[in-house]
Design an enzyme around this catalytic site. Structure first.
Site, PDB file in Angstrom:
ATOM      1  CE1 TYR A   1      -3.813   2.433   1.064  1.00 34.21           C
ATOM      2  CE2 TYR A   1      -1.949   3.574   2.058  1.00 34.21           C
ATOM      3  CZ  TYR A   1      -3.261   3.577   1.615  1.00 34.21           C
ATOM      4  OH  TYR A   1      -4.014   4.717   1.710  1.00 34.21           O
TER       5      TYR A   1
ATOM      6  CD  GLU B   1      -6.204   4.381  -0.935  1.00 35.02           C
ATOM      7  OE1 GLU B   1      -7.193   4.005  -1.596  1.00 35.02           O
ATOM      8  OE2 GLU B   1      -6.235   4.513   0.301  1.00 35.02           O
TER       9      GLU B   1
END
Ligand code: ADP
Ligand code: MG
Length: 391
Positions: free
Chosen positions: A108, A196
């Site tokens: 991530y 993101e």
């Protein structure tokens, strides 16, 4: 302003960010053609402004063109409900078909504008992918946060620190450094609020590839980001918010049932707080602005009442630039024209307040007058409750 995954990937590619080859498709036949061009296996992905698609059945690996077309047919034109969409879901209008990757690990990595820290923060985690929310909840220590000083940009030590946390070293570390720099470049140059990447995939051969991208841009910067503004998809936005922005009214739809019309952002925030303090829930944030006209008040009123969640309305206006009698006239006109079937509490204060109150009390509308903000909040919460009790 949010954009779709496929738009984000195409946008990031301009900055040299590694993304898979892909094609967008609006029909099953287009998806079939796209899949043939990409080759098999490939992945067909629902495009909506929400995450959680994988778990909700909106992402599928397909092995031939029939499968690609059948899956696209299955999801196109229908709502996809994910844990981020709410129960009504979002209609899938396009799919993105991209090459399937052989994933070794899912990481991530995001960059968000951290208001408290006063700059962009790089947030990373070695356990990326679809369980990221659980990881953040259960093992918050696994999340790496590195705040960037906007004056000097991302420093090499920061990249090393994040890379170490992700378990990347050697060649992978240099690749990660290049990737973070291009993400940061895209973030800064496009006036992003959030960028993101989840997952940032590490492939079988060690390469890093952006498999999902979510971008959010600063709405106040769109005047100078004309290319970004073109990526807007208003079918993904709340129609009431779209109408408000056309009218120049600041409006944000919320989950409660008390519609608020206030002038000034600070007073609007305060009004929402105090409604909650008295046990109610605001249906929206609405700031008609300091110098709004009677027409604007009418439009704002219409906007509020077009929300079928609204069970009561609180008008809280401080007449500074705007005079209270003008507001009162606007509210009366709008209420007459539209017909208000829910309790309406009006609190006016400031210039020409007496004239304004007189207009309200003389009107044939059942308006509940209030003197202070607390009084107003209490009255609307009670009125809404009493009405729900009757129902
Ligand atoms: P969402 O975050 O909305 O669930 P993602 O784009 O992250 O959607 O996809 C969900 C999962 O599907 C990813 O975590 C990844 O495991 C898998 N996936 C997505 N794109 C690809 C791809 N191109 N190749 C292989 N797997 C993929
Ligand atoms: Mg994802």
């Amino acid at each position: 302003m949010n954009i779709h995954e496929y738009q984000a990937k195409q946008w990031l590619a301009r900055f040299g960010v590694p993304v898979p080859q892909g094609r967008v498709a609006a029909t099953a036949e287009e998806a079939r053609a796209a899949a043939r061009e990409i080759g098999f296996p490939c992945v067909v992905k629902a495009q909506i402004h929400a995450g959680g698609r994988g778990k909700a059945g909106g992402v599928k690996v397909v092995h031939n063109d029939d499968e690609a077309a059948a899956f696209a047919e299955d999801i196109l034109g229908k709502p996809l409900v994910t844990h981020q969409t709410g129960p009504e879901g979002r209609i899938v209008r396009r799919v993105w078909v991209e090459e399937a990757s052989r994933i070794a690990r899912e990481l991530y990595c995001s960059i968000v504008l951290d208001a408290a820290a006063g700059g962009p923060a790089i947030i990373a985690c070695r356990e990326g992918g679809m369980e990221i929310e659980e990881v953040a909840r259960e093992t918050p220590d696994a999340i790496i946060i590195e705040v960037v000083d906007p004056l000097v940009g991302v420093q090499p030590f920061q990249i090393r620190r994040v890379a170490a946390g992700l378990g990347l070293s050697g060649k992978e570390l240099s690749a990660f450094g290049v990737l973070v720099r291009s993400l940061y470049d895209a973030f800064l140059k496009s006036d992003c609020m959030q960028l993101e990447i989840n997952p940032l995939a590490q492939l079988d051969d060690g390469r890093l590839l952006v498999l999902d991208a979510k971008m959010n841009f600063d709405g106040n910067a769109l005047f100078r980001q004309t290319d970004v503004a073109e990526l807007r998809d208003i079918t993904e936005e709340d129609p009431k918010e779209v109408r408000a922005s056309d009218l120049g009214i600041s409006y944000v739809a919320l989950d409660g049932n008390i519609g608020c019309m206030v002038n000034g952002a600070g007073l609007a925030m305060g009004t929402m707080d105090i409604i909650q303090q008295y046990g109610g829930m605001p249906a929206n944030f609405l700031d008609v602005g300091g110098g709004a006209s009677k027409e604007m008040v009418g439009q704002a009123f219409r906007l509020l009442l077009s929300d079928d969640k609204v069970r009561g309305v609180l008008v809280n206006i401080f007449g500074g630039i705007m005079r209270c009698d003008v507001i009162a006239a606007g509210v009366i006109d709008a209420a007459r024209e539209i017909g208000v079937s829910v309790p309406l509490v009006v609190r006016l204060q400031g210039t020409n307040v007496e004239q304004g109150r007189e207009l309200l009390s003389k009107s044939d509308l059942s308006i509940i007058p209030a003197d202070t903000i607390a009084d107003a909040a209490q009255k609307i919460v009670e009125a809404v409750r009493a009405q729900e009790g009757d129902a």
